[in-house]
Structures are given as C-alpha cells and as structure tokens.
Write a protein that holds these residues in place. Structure first.
Motif, PDB file in Angstrom:
ATOM      1  N   PRO A 391       0.809  -1.234   0.000  1.00  0.00           N
ATOM      2  CA  PRO A 391       0.000   0.000   0.000  1.00  0.00           C
ATOM      3  C   PRO A 391       0.836   1.275   0.000  1.00  0.00           C
ATOM      4  CG  PRO A 391      -0.799  -1.553   1.653  1.00  0.00           C
ATOM      5  CD  PRO A 391       0.509  -2.086   1.169  1.00  0.00           C
ATOM      6  N   ALA A 392       2.082   1.195   0.471  1.00  0.00           N
ATOM      7  CA  ALA A 392       2.944   2.369   0.524  1.00  0.00           C
ATOM      8  C   ALA A 392       3.708   2.600  -0.779  1.00  0.00           C
ATOM      9  CB  ALA A 392       3.937   2.230   1.677  1.00  0.00           C
ATOM     10  N   SER A 393       3.554   1.718  -1.740  1.00  0.00           N
ATOM     11  CA  SER A 393       4.238   1.863  -3.029  1.00  0.00           C
ATOM     12  C   SER A 393       3.677   3.041  -3.805  1.00  0.00           C
ATOM     13  CB  SER A 393       4.042   0.583  -3.849  1.00  0.00           C
ATOM     14  OG  SER A 393       4.318   0.790  -5.209  1.00  0.00           O
ATOM     15  N   PRO A 394       4.471   3.622  -4.707  1.00  0.00           N
ATOM     16  CA  PRO A 394       3.919   4.661  -5.591  1.00  0.00           C
ATOM     17  C   PRO A 394       2.825   4.139  -6.516  1.00  0.00           C
ATOM     18  CG  PRO A 394       6.325   4.736  -5.579  1.00  0.00           C
ATOM     19  CD  PRO A 394       5.926   3.474  -4.880  1.00  0.00           C
ATOM     20  N   ASN A 395       2.771   2.820  -6.706  1.00  0.00           N
ATOM     21  CA  ASN A 395       1.783   2.225  -7.614  1.00  0.00           C
ATOM     22  C   ASN A 395       1.028   1.075  -6.946  1.00  0.00           C
ATOM     23  OD1 ASN A 395       2.036   3.401 -10.525  1.00  0.00           O
ATOM     24  ND2 ASN A 395       4.150   3.204  -9.796  1.00  0.00           N
ATOM     25  N   PRO A 396       0.322   1.362  -5.843  1.00  0.00           N
ATOM     26  CA  PRO A 396      -0.419   0.295  -5.171  1.00  0.00           C
ATOM     27  C   PRO A 396      -1.664  -0.101  -5.968  1.00  0.00           C
ATOM     28  CG  PRO A 396      -0.943   2.388  -4.153  1.00  0.00           C
ATOM     29  CD  PRO A 396       0.139   2.664  -5.168  1.00  0.00           C
ATOM     30  N   LEU A 397      -1.984  -1.370  -5.922  1.00  0.00           N
ATOM     31  CA  LEU A 397      -3.183  -1.847  -6.597  1.00  0.00           C
ATOM     32  C   LEU A 397      -4.427  -1.271  -5.933  1.00  0.00           C
ATOM     33  CD1 LEU A 397      -4.603  -3.729  -8.629  1.00  0.00           C
ATOM     34  CD2 LEU A 397      -4.439  -5.545  -6.892  1.00  0.00           C
ATOM     35  N   GLU A 398      -5.306  -0.680  -6.749  1.00  0.00           N
ATOM     36  CA  GLU A 398      -6.596  -0.170  -6.289  1.00  0.00           C
ATOM     37  C   GLU A 398      -7.598  -0.302  -7.429  1.00  0.00           C
ATOM     38  OE1 GLU A 398      -6.150   3.915  -5.316  1.00  0.00           O
ATOM     39  OE2 GLU A 398      -4.842   3.580  -3.579  1.00  0.00           O
ATOM     40  N   PRO A 399      -8.857  -0.595  -7.144  1.00  0.00           N
ATOM     41  CA  PRO A 399      -9.870  -0.598  -8.205  1.00  0.00           C
ATOM     42  C   PRO A 399      -9.915   0.768  -8.906  1.00  0.00           C
ATOM     43  CG  PRO A 399     -10.733  -1.597  -6.206  1.00  0.00           C
ATOM     44  CD  PRO A 399      -9.411  -0.992  -5.836  1.00  0.00           C
ATOM     45  N   GLY A 400      -9.967   0.748 -10.225  1.00  0.00           N
ATOM     46  CA  GLY A 400     -10.073   1.981 -10.988  1.00  0.00           C
ATOM     47  C   GLY A 400      -8.770   2.724 -11.192  1.00  0.00           C
ATOM     48  N   ARG A 401      -7.676   2.165 -10.716  1.00  0.00           N
ATOM     49  CA  ARG A 401      -6.388   2.843 -10.839  1.00  0.00           C
ATOM     50  C   ARG A 401      -5.633   2.319 -12.062  1.00  0.00           C
ATOM     51  NH1 ARG A 401      -2.722   4.831  -5.937  1.00  0.00           N
ATOM     52  NH2 ARG A 401      -0.925   5.614  -7.114  1.00  0.00           N
ATOM     53  N   LYS A 402      -4.824   3.198 -12.674  1.00  0.00           N
ATOM     54  CA  LYS A 402      -3.987   2.782 -13.798  1.00  0.00           C
ATOM     55  C   LYS A 402      -2.615   2.366 -13.279  1.00  0.00           C
ATOM     56  CE  LYS A 402      -6.050   5.300 -17.625  1.00  0.00           C
ATOM     57  NZ  LYS A 402      -5.769   5.650 -19.014  1.00  0.00           N
ATOM     58  N   PRO A 403      -2.053   1.286 -13.829  1.00  0.00           N
ATOM     59  CA  PRO A 403      -0.721   0.867 -13.405  1.00  0.00           C
ATOM     60  C   PRO A 403       0.370   1.675 -14.103  1.00  0.00           C
ATOM     61  CG  PRO A 403      -1.528  -0.634 -15.083  1.00  0.00           C
ATOM     62  CD  PRO A 403      -2.647   0.353 -14.809  1.00  0.00           C
ATOM     63  N   PHE A 404       1.564   1.603 -13.562  1.00  0.00           N
ATOM     64  CA  PHE A 404       2.755   2.112 -14.249  1.00  0.00           C
ATOM     65  C   PHE A 404       2.862   1.426 -15.603  1.00  0.00           C
ATOM     66  CE2 PHE A 404       7.092   1.254 -15.543  1.00  0.00           C
ATOM     67  CZ  PHE A 404       7.722   2.487 -15.433  1.00  0.00           C
ATOM     68  N   HIS A 405       3.271   2.178 -16.622  1.00  0.00           N
ATOM     69  CA  HIS A 405       3.406   1.629 -17.972  1.00  0.00           C
ATOM     70  C   HIS A 405       4.784   1.916 -18.544  1.00  0.00           C
ATOM     71  CE1 HIS A 405       0.001  -0.298 -19.995  1.00  0.00           C
ATOM     72  NE2 HIS A 405      -0.761   0.320 -19.123  1.00  0.00           N
TER      73      HIS A 405
END
Length: 531
Positions: A391-405
């Motif tokens: 959860p403390a990552s800059p790219n934590p998994l969340e519904p509706g969120r875009k991942p790092f690409h």
C-alpha cells in the motif's frame, strides 16, 4: 549490416513484414498515417501475439503537419474487484503474471483505435473500418507463419502460461510451442475482428463483444467486471516535452514512463560531452538513465495520483541540477526498484501530407496473462504487472487505478524542419531510445546506422542476478573497457540475446525535398516500406 533505409513520399516501420505491408496498403489507398497505424496495429495483434493483442494497451503520439502534437492514452484501469486484500487473501506476495488474477485491468487498445480514428476523421481520413481491419481478419482466418522473434522468445514461467485458460490456441496439436514458420490460424479472432469492423470499435466495451468478454472474464475468475468495460474511454492527454539545442522531443505523461525518456536526453544534453561515439558520451547517457529512473520510480503513477508535476522536472534548471550530480569518471550505484515490465512493440508512420504517428502496443509479459477468452479468442494482457501489493508503493493496486506503464513512443521536431518518430519494443525502452536518438541527432549517423549500431542496457539478469551493463558482442571493446574502468560492471551478451536490446525503428520527414526516410531494427523480423 544495417537495413537499407527506405526513401519515399510516405513510409511505415514495423516489427513484422505483414504489419508494414498493411500500413503501406492503407497509405496507397489514400489513408492517412493514423488510419494506416490502426490497420498496422490490428495486423500486428494477429501476427505477433506474444508481444501485443486486442486484449492489450496502447499509447499514441500524433503530430499534425502544422506542428500540433496530440497524445492518446489507451491504457486500462484495474477492475472493480482488484484489491490488495483480494490478492493477499489468495496468498499472493506480488502481482501474478499469469492466469485469471493477472488479467486484472481493462484492455485499452480498441478504445485507442477508436479515439485515433476520430482524430483521423477530423484530419481528413475517410477509409472504412472494414478496410482497415481487413488484413488482420484475413491473416487470422487464413493463418500466418509464426514469427522468428516469437519462436525464439524465452519464457521463464512456461508451465504457468501453458495452464492459463485457453492458452492452447497458441500451441501445436501436441501441446508444444510452434516453430518459426509454422502456420497458425485464429478463426474465432477473425470473427471477432469482423464483428468489430461492422459494429464499430465501441462494441468491444459496450456491445455484443463487450458482453462476451465480460462473461468470459467472470467465468475464469478475473477481477474485471462488465461495468469496468462499459465506462472505459481512451483519453486525449497533454504530451510532455523537453527542449534540446536543436530539437524538441515529445513523449507521453504518466502512467507512461515517457518522463524517463525525456529526462535522459535532457540531463545528458547538459553534460557538455563529445557528441561522437566516445566513453564520455556513453557514460553520460548511462548515468543520466540512473538519475532519470530514480525520478521515474518516485513520480510515475496513475495520473490522478501524481504528487509532482512532471513538467517541472523537465525545466532547464531542474535538468542542470540533475546533470551536476553526475560524476564524469565514476559510475554511481544503481538498484532498480521496479521489476521487469514485459515486452511491447513500436510502429511509426509519416504520410505524404506530413501527418506523423508514433505508436506502442503491448500485453505485458510474453503472451500477457496467457488467458484466451473462449467466446472471442482475445488473449488478455497482464499490464497490471505495473502495480504493487504494498500500500505504501507509488503504484499500489486499487480498483479503478492505472498501473505504471513502460510503453513510451517518442517524437522529435527539429529546428531545421525535420520531423522524426521513433521508438522501441522489447524491454528497457528509454535507454534504447536515448541511444538511437543521440546517434542520429548528435553523432551524425544515418537513420539505419543509428538503429543497427550495437547497444547497451542497464538491467537486472534473470531472477535475483545483480544489475549489469549488458552490451552486445559487437560493441566496441575499447569503449567497453573504458566504461569498466569507470566502475560499470560490463557483461557482454552474444547474438542469441539480441532481443534483450529492443526492437527499434525510426521514420523521418526531410523538409527540403519532402522525402520520408524509414528504417527498422535488424534485430527483429520487421521492415520499413514506403510509397
């Protein structure tokens, strides 16, 4: 030997001959560069399934002849059921790369084609969708030879891939991976593309195809719901840019890592090193890459969650500060915080009117999640690999969120009037982009020589192997020795590992005679074609 560059009034570059031929055909039929790119992307989705597909994501840069640059983000968000708790409860410590739980984000490719064609129409495009998808439909139905780059691709988790739902469509009748040249037919995918050609690309999300996709995703246990598909739209976004002494370079904003590619060039351009192939220049690019990646890993995330304005990081003063932190004769330590980000492909096109397109498309790791949906034969991506379960990552998994690409197609406008689209598929795109661009723009190499010249990538090896500076065996030994003396841990890879250095391409329009020059990487199966 480098590929012979193509000189023409319009040209395409692609990592597969069929994709390039499709683009050439659309240009000959009067299509513009965007229409040609949609057609090329559809064909590539059929003939290079380990790199991309209809169930993947894409990013666009489009430059109008008058100079306006458009950026299109066709990446999907995490499904409504994709939560850290879900994955922790299932025993995962990291985001899985294979199987239904890896199929956790909406596929944006079709939405990007739809948005691109809206722009194409505004710029005079008139070709019907069934013509643009025609080659892809034919190749899927009649079959196409398995590409050499697919056959030689090393897949570490082959067993997990083989057991993914529906993956058998990519195997032989004996359950083995096919050899280069074996003919593969995908008749159900042809039917899906044919339906979209007549119903429209929006049907992928909000029509019959969307309903079938949602049903199949639910059946296999993916966290993506039909509502996730229905609300998806590709987005027009503001491109990032950085000014160099003789050009302006454009790339995509977050969630793309386009910022990193621009930072490398912006920082290296402030080092005042020799422009030719010298230890100083390569050391500068390597160290600029380390600075850029440190910033990228801190900043690049879902655009709604970005905590620093990427444009402020590309201001001249910020670039000078970063350049000042680089030691000219000593390599800085480097520990990447991001895991490998899979494979992708890049394609470029400039039409006779000067409309220019730089495009990247991907499904993440080879063959994506491995899940092939039974009702449509669409194989779903695993671009959710850019998320973390921390959860403390800059790219934590969340519904509706875009991942790092990792995808980041590039474009350059030169002060002398040249317009260049360039990019790379494979891995480590920012490093590859920096090398091919500076060799062309700064070192005076021709287009084909800049792409063919031996490259390096700063990357981790398999598993827990440490980061090394991997160089191709053709790399100048004296340069490699000098880089080693500066503290870089140099590892030479033989020709069998050429794919590790990306599959790059470049297309440039020259202002004096209006000619378009194009080339593609001899490391790949691709070609450049023109009119």
């Amino acid at each position: 030997m480098p590929e012979t560059p193509v000189f023409s009034t319009a040209a395409v570059a692609a990592p597969h001959p069929s994709a390039a031929e499709t683009g050439q055909m659309i240009l000959a039929a009067g299509g513009n560069a965007i229409e040609a790119m949609v057609a090329m992307a559809a064909t590539a989705a059929v003939v290079l399934p380990h790199m991309n597909g209809l169930g993947g994501d894409g990013f666009w840069l489009v430059r109008e002849p008058g100079g306006r640059v458009h950026a299109l983000d066709a990446s999907g968000r995490a499904g409504m059921l994709a939560t850290i708790r879900r994955y922790r409860n299932k025993g995962f410590d990291t985001i899985p790369l294979r199987g239904p739980e890896a199929a956790l984000t909406v596929a944006g490719v079709a939405g990007g084609w739809l948005l691109g064609l809206e722009l194409a129409k505004a710029l005079g495009g008139q070709l019907p969708l069934d013509l643009l998808l025609g080659d892809a439909i034919r190749l899927a139905r009649e079959g196409s030879p398995v590409a050499g780059v697919e056959a030689r691709a090393a897949i570490a988790d082959d067993d997990a891939l083989r057991t993914a739902p529906g993956f058998s469509v990519f195997l032989t009748d004996e359950g083995k991976r096919p050899s280069a040249g074996d003919r593969r037919r995908l008749p159900m995918l042809a039917d899906t593309l044919g339906h979209l050609a007549h119903a429209g690309l929006g049907d992928f999300y909000r029509g019959d195809v969307g309903r079938e996709i949602a049903t199949d995703l639910e059946r296999i246990g993916s966290p993506v719901l039909r509502r996730d598909l229905e609300i998806f739209r590709a987005r027009v976004v503001e491109p990032l840019s950085v000014g160099l002494p003789l050009s302006t370079i454009y790339n995509l904003p977050p969630p793309s890592q386009g910022l990193a590619s621009l930072l490398i060039l912006g920082i290296a351009g402030r080092l005042n090193v020799r422009r030719e192939e010298s230890p100083e220049r390569h050391h500068g690019l390597i160290e600029a890459s380390k600075r850029a990646f440190a910033i990228r890993d801190r900043v690049v995330t879902d655009p709604r969650k970005v905590i620093e304005d990427p444009r402020s990081l590309l201001e001249p003063d910020a670039l000078v500060r970063e350049a000042a932190r680089i030691e000219g004769r000593h390599a800085a330590p480097f520990v990447p915080s991001l895991p490998p980000q899979g494979v992708s492909l890049w394609m470029g096109c400039i039409d006779k009117g000067g409309l220019a397109v730089s495009y990247a498309q991907s499904i993440g790791p080879a063959f994506g999640s491995g899940c092939v949906l039974p009702s449509t034969s669409i194989h779903w991506h695993a671009r959710g690999m850019g998320f973390s379960l921390d959860p403390a990552s800059p790219n934590p998994l969340e519904p509706g969120r875009k991942p790092f690409h990792s995808l980041n197609p590039a474009l350059a406008s030169f002060d002398d009037g040249r317009v260049l689209v360039y990019g790379s598929g494979g891995a480590e795109e920012p490093q590859v982009l920096a090398q091919i661009f500076t060799r062309y723009a700064d070192s005076g190499m021709g287009l084909a020589d800049a792409v063919e010249a031996p490259r390096w990538v700063l990357a981790r090896g398999e598993g827990a192997e440490p980061v090394t500076l991997k160089v191709e065996e053709r790399f100048d030994p004296s340069l490699a020795r000098e880089l080693s003396r500066r503290g870089h841990v140099v590892e030479e890879l033989d020709q069998s590992m050429a794919d590790a250095f990306g599959h790059a391409g470049m297309v440039v329009k020259h202002p004096r005679n209006g000619r378009v020059e194009a080339t593609h990487d001899p490391r790949a199966d691709g070609v450049a074609l023109g009119l």
